[in-house]
Design an enzyme around this catalytic site. Structure first.
Site, PDB file in Angstrom:
ATOM      1  CE  LYS A   1      -4.294   1.679   1.968  1.00  0.00           C
ATOM      2  NZ  LYS A   1      -5.468   1.342   2.788  1.00  0.00           N
TER       3      LYS A   1
ATOM      4  CD  GLU B   1     -19.757  -1.177   8.102  1.00  0.00           C
ATOM      5  OE1 GLU B   1     -19.981  -2.209   7.441  1.00  0.00           O
ATOM      6  OE2 GLU B   1     -18.822  -0.391   7.846  1.00  0.00           O
TER       7      GLU B   1
ATOM      8  NE  ARG C   1     -23.029  -2.528   2.761  1.00  0.00           N
ATOM      9  CZ  ARG C   1     -21.802  -2.821   2.307  1.00  0.00           C
ATOM     10  NH1 ARG C   1     -20.884  -3.260   3.163  1.00  0.00           N
ATOM     11  NH2 ARG C   1     -21.474  -2.611   1.039  1.00  0.00           N
TER      12      ARG C   1
HETATM   13  C1  LIG Z   1     -12.803   4.643   1.014  1.00  0.00           C
HETATM   14  C2  LIG Z   1     -13.501   4.055   2.177  1.00  0.00           C
HETATM   15  O1  LIG Z   1     -14.560   4.544   2.546  1.00  0.00           O
HETATM   16  C3  LIG Z   1     -12.897   2.910   2.851  1.00  0.00           C
HETATM   17  S1  LIG Z   1     -11.537   2.161   2.217  1.00  0.00           S
HETATM   18  C4  LIG Z   1     -11.484   1.058   3.498  1.00  0.00           C
HETATM   19  C5  LIG Z   1     -10.388   0.047   3.605  1.00  0.00           C
HETATM   20  C6  LIG Z   1     -10.473  -0.927   2.458  1.00  0.00           C
HETATM   21  O2  LIG Z   1      -9.411  -1.844   2.620  1.00  0.00           O
HETATM   22  P1  LIG Z   1      -8.995  -2.747   1.366  1.00  0.00           P
HETATM   23  O3  LIG Z   1      -7.979  -3.694   1.848  1.00  0.00           O
HETATM   24  O4  LIG Z   1     -10.211  -3.289   0.724  1.00  0.00           O
HETATM   25  O5  LIG Z   1      -8.370  -1.716   0.329  1.00  0.00           O
HETATM   26  P2  LIG Z   1      -6.944  -0.964   0.375  1.00  0.00           P
HETATM   27  O6  LIG Z   1      -7.248   0.459   0.798  1.00  0.00           O
HETATM   28  O7  LIG Z   1      -6.418  -1.020  -1.025  1.00  0.00           O
HETATM   29  O8  LIG Z   1      -6.087  -1.700   1.339  1.00  0.00           O
HETATM   30  C7  LIG Z   1     -12.545   1.273   4.381  1.00  0.00           C
HETATM   31  C8  LIG Z   1     -12.768   0.493   5.639  1.00  0.00           C
HETATM   32  N1  LIG Z   1     -13.344   2.306   3.998  1.00  0.00           N
HETATM   33  C9  LIG Z   1     -14.518   2.724   4.787  1.00  0.00           C
HETATM   34  C10 LIG Z   1     -15.694   1.752   4.621  1.00  0.00           C
HETATM   35  C11 LIG Z   1     -16.293   1.205   5.727  1.00  0.00           C
HETATM   36  N2  LIG Z   1     -17.371   0.402   5.621  1.00  0.00           N
HETATM   37  C12 LIG Z   1     -17.888   0.139   4.394  1.00  0.00           C
HETATM   38  C13 LIG Z   1     -19.100  -0.728   4.306  1.00  0.00           C
HETATM   39  N3  LIG Z   1     -17.356   0.634   3.290  1.00  0.00           N
HETATM   40  C14 LIG Z   1     -16.270   1.444   3.379  1.00  0.00           C
HETATM   41  N4  LIG Z   1     -15.781   1.975   2.217  1.00  0.00           N
END
Ligand SMILES: CC(=O)c1sc(CCOP(=O)(O)OP(=O)(O)O)c(C)[n+]1Cc1cnc(C)nc1N
Ligand SMILES: [Mg+2]
Length: 613
Positions: free
Chosen positions: A277, A360, A388
Site C-alpha cells: 500500500k 457493520e 449496512r
Molecule cells: C474509502 C472508504 O470509505 C474505505 S476504504 C477502506 C479500507 C479498504 O481496505 P482494502 O484492503 O479493501 O483496500 P486498500 O485500501 O487497497 O487496502 C474502508 C474500511 N473504507 C470505509 C468503509 C467502511 N465500511 C464500508 C461498508 N465501506 C467502506 N468503504
C-alpha cells in the site's frame, strides 16, 4: 511520455513491457500530483497501479467487466480509460468521482464506495452473461480489507457453488485503513511467508535443474502434489474456488503471464496478489494509514497536516475518559479506528476495544451480545456505514431495548467522498425504530454530556455528529443535560428556527440580531421536546437539518404538531429528494438550501424579510 499515447485500454496492447513499466511510473506521478492538490485515496491507488495495467492489458474493457471493490484504489483505471484529461478534477465539485461510477464511464462496471459489494455484483453479471449466451470476462478486484465484509464472504460461498466463470483478484496489502484484522488476514500472512518459501524453492529449482534434470522433474512433481495437498486446507478450496498465488502484485511481467493463463480457465478462480500500500512513494509506503486518504500536501515535501480538532477526536477523548468511570464500557469499530477518533482509546483500553473489520452488521450484533451480558457497548460508526446494519439495530438491539449507544459520526453531507458516503438518511431510518432515541449535540460539551447520560439511561441511543471541527471541551468536564429538552439560544417575537448540529450555526447566522426570529437547539430528535414545541406553536416555525427532508427531523415535527392538534405555519428545510455528488461541504449545503442564505430565503418567503435588506 507513454501516458500521452494511452486514451483507452486498447492502447496498452501494443506497448512493450518496458513501456508499460514506464507508464506505471508516469501514472504514479500523476496520482501523486493530483492527490496532492485535491486530496484523495493516495496509498490504495499507488498500490494498485501495476495490477490495473496488467488487467487492462490482458482483458478487454469495457467488453470485459472489471469491477473494483470500494473503488477508491482505481485512479490508474480512470487515467487509462479516457479520463486523464479530467483527472485533475478528481473529487472536486462537478469533477470526476473518487470512486468508480457507472454513470461516469462505460469502463466503470459498478458504482462503489461502500466495501464488499464487488463479488455479489460479479456473480450477478456472470449469471446474466450466461443466461443471455454472451461471452465476456467478469473480473472483480477486492482488497483484503473489503474481503472481511460479510457480503463478500457470503458471495464467495455462492460463487463456489454456482461455478460461474469469473476471476477474483484479491489485492492483499495487509491493510484496511488501519492494519487489517481477522483470521483470513492471519492466514494470508502465512501464505505470504509461503511465498517466501516459494521464492527459496525457485532458487533451489534453478540449482537442481543445472545438476540433474531427471531429479529436478521428480522433485517438481512431488512439490506440486504437496502444494495441492497444502492448498486443500486453503479456505478458497472449501468454497469451491480455484486459488492461485500469492504472486507479486507489482511484477508486471508475471502478472500479465499469469492473467493470460487464468483467462482461459473455466469456473471461478481467485488470484491472490500481494501489493504494498503506497507503493512508489516513500512516505505512503512508510505510513499507509495516514496516506490512505490525505488532504492536500506538498508532493515535493510531503508532510502530515493536522485537520484541526474534530468531532471524532472529541468523541475519542470522551470515551477514553469515560472508560475510567464506567468499567462496563466497551467500544467497537467496523474498521474505522482513525476515522472515528479511536486511536487513543484503543491504546489506553485495548481490552475493551474491538475492530471487527469492514462488517457493520457484526459490529452492531456483537454489541448486542455484549449488552446482553452486562456490558455497556458503544458502536462508533459513520452514518453512511450504519446503513449496512439496519436490521441488526432493530432485530438484535431495539426489540429488547438493549443498552447500546451508537456514536453516529459523519452525520450529514461529508464532502469529497460524495453520494456513497453522505450521512443523510440516519434520522429517517432510525427514528421509526421503537425504543431507539436520537440526539444531536451542538458542541463537544453536549457530546460528553449526552454520551455519559446515554450510558446511564440504557436502551438504544444514537448520538449523531457531523464531519467537522469542533472546539475542544475541557478534560474531565461532564456537564448535566436535561435529557429530551431543547434549548432556546435566541428569543424571537414572530418565528423560531428549530435546528441542531451543524445547521445551528447557519440558523444563528441567519437570525442575526433580528428580534423577530428566535433560534432553538433542537438537540433531541427522538423523543422531540413536545412541551417546548407546544409553547412555540404560536409562532411561525422553520425546521432545518443536514439530512434528507423526507422522513427527517422536520417530518417528525409535523407529525408531533399533528398529534398535538396544533397548526402553526411550518417550513421544512432539508436535502431535496435526490443524491448529492462530491464537492466542498459549504457548496453542497448552499445547493441544498440549508445554509444561512437558504434559511434567510425561507424566512422571507414566510413574510420575515430581513430588516437590513
Ligand atoms: C474509502 C472508504 O470509505 C474505505 S476504504 C477502506 C479500507 C479498504 O481496505 P482494502 O484492503 O479493501 O483496500 P486498500 O485500501 O487497497 O487496502 C474502508 C474500511 N473504507 C470505509 C468503509 C467502511 N465500511 C464500508 C461498508 N465501506 C467502506 N468503504
Ligand atoms: Mg488492503
Amino acid at each position: 511520455m507513454v501516458l500521452e499515447r494511452v486514451n483507452s485500454p486498447e492502447d496498452l496492447k501494443g506497448l512493450s513491457l518496458e513501456e508499460l513499466q514506464a507508464l506505471a511510473e508516469e501514472i504514479r506521478s500523476e496520482i501523486i500530483r493530483v492527490t496532492a492538490q485535491n486530496g484523495g485515496h493516495l496509498a490504495s491507488s499507488l498500490g494498485a497501479v501495476e495490477l490495473i495495467l496488467a488487467l487492462h492489458r490482458v482483458f478487454d474493457s469495457p467488453r470485459d467487466r472489471i469491477l473494483f471493490d470500494v473503488g477508491h484504489q482505481a485512479y490508474a483505471h480512470k487515467l487509462i480509460t479516457g479520463r486523464k484529461d479530467r483527472f485533475h478534477t478528481l473529487r472536486q465539485e462537478g469533477g470526476i468521482s473518487g470512486f468508480t461510477k457507472v454513470s461516469e464511464s462505460p469502463h466503470d462496471a459498478i458504482t462503489a464506495g461502500h466495501a464488499s459489494t464487488s463479488l455479489a455484483n460479479a456473480l450477478g453479471m456472470a449469471l446474466a452473461r450466461d443466461l443471455k449466451g454472451e461471452d465476456y470476462h467478469v473480473v472483480a478486484v477486492i482488497g483484503d480489507g473489503a474481503l472481511t465484509g460479510g457480503m463478500a464472504l457470503a458471495a464467495l460461498n455462492k460463487i463456489g457453488e454456482l461455478q460461474k466463470r469469473m476471476l477474483i483478484v484479491l489485492n492483499d496489502n495487509e491493510m484496511s485503513i488501519s492494519e487489517n484484522v481477522g483470521a483470513l488476514n492471519k492466514y494470508f500472512k502465512e501464505l505470504q511467508i509461503r511465498k517466501w518459501v516459494q521464492d527459496a524453492e525457485k532458487l533451489g529449482k534453478q540449482i537442481l535443474e543445472r545438476i540433474s534434470p531427471q531429479l529436478f522433474g521428480l522433485v517438481d512433481r512431488a512439490k506440486e502434489a504437496a502444494k495441492l495437498l497444502l492448498h486443500q486446507e486453503n479456505p478458497f478450496y472449501a468454497w469451491g474456488i480455484r486459488y492461485v498465488g500469492p504472486v507479486d502484485g507489482h511484477d508486471l511481467k508475471t502478472l500479465i503471464h499469469i492473467l493470460e493463463h487464468l483467462k482461459a480457465l473455466e469456473g471461478p478462480t481467485l488470484l491472490h496478489v500481494v501489493t504494498k500500500k503506497g507503493k512508489g512513494y516513500k512516505v505512503a509506503e512508510a505510513d499507509p494509514i495516514y496516506w490512505h486518504g490525505p488532504p492536500g500536501f506538498d508532493p515535493k515535501k510531503p508532510e502530515k497536516v493536522s485537520k484541526g480538532y474534530t468531532w471524532s477526536q472529541a468523541f475519542g477523548d470522551a470515551v477514553t475518559e469515560l472508560a475510567h468511570l464506567e468499567p462496563r464500557l466497551f467500544v467497537i469499530t467496523p474498521a474505522m479506528r482513525e476515522g472515528s477518533g479511536l486511536v487513543r482509546y484503543s491504546l489506553e483500553h485495548p481490552e475493551r476495544y474491538l475492530d471487527v473489520g469492514i462488517c457493520e452488521d457484526v459490529a452492531v450484533t456483537t454489541a448486542a451480545g455484549l449488552a446482553l451480558r452486562g456490558m455497556k457497548p458503544i458502536v462508533a460508526i459513520y452514518s453512511t456505514f450504519l446503513q449496512r446494519a439496519y436490521d441488526q439495530v432493530i432485530h438484535d438491539v431495539a426489540i429488547e431495548n438493549l443498552p447500546v449507544v451508537f456514536a453516529v459520526d459523519r452525520a450529514g453531507i461529508v464532502g469529497a467522498d460524495g453520494a456513497t458516503h453522505h450521512g443523510v438518511f440516519d434520522i429517517a431510518y432510525l427514528r421509526t425504530i421503537p425504543n431507539l432515541q436520537i440526539a444531536a449535540p451542538k458542541d463537544a460539551l453536549e457530546l460528553r454530556a449526552m454520551l455519559k447520560k446515554a450510558l446511564e439511561l440504557g436502551g438504544p441511543i444514537a448520538i449523531r455528529y457531523p464531519r467537522d471541527n469542533v472546539e475542544r471541551a475541557p478534560e474531565g468536564a461532564w456537564p448535566e443535560i436535561p435529557w429530551g429538552k431543547w434549548e432556546v439560544l435566541k428569543e424571537g417575537t414572530e418565528a423560531y428556527i428549530l435546528a441542531f448540529g451543524k445547521t445551528l450555526r447557519y440558523a444563528l447566522e441567519a437570525a442575526g440580531d433580528d428580534p423577530r426570529v428566535g433560534v432553538v437547539n433542537a438537540r433531541f430528535l427522538k423523543p422531540l421536546d413536545r412541551e417546548m414545541l407546544r409553547a412555540l406553536a404560536r409562532y411561525k416555525l422553520l425546521t432545518v437539518e443536514d439530512h434528507q427532508k423526507m422522513g427527517g427531523f422536520g417530518s417528525a415535527v409535523l407529525e408531533a404538531l399533528n398529534e398535538l392538534g396544533l397548526k402553526p405555519e411550518v417550513r421544512i428545510l432539508g436535502l431535496p429528494d435526490r443524491f448529492f455528488e462530491h464537492g466542498p461541504i459549504p457548496g453542497l449545503h448552499r445547493q441544498a438550501g440549508i445554509d444561512a442564505q437558504g434559511i434567510r430565503q425561507a424566512l422571507a418567503e414566510m413574510g420575515l424579510v430581513p430588516i437590513h435588506e
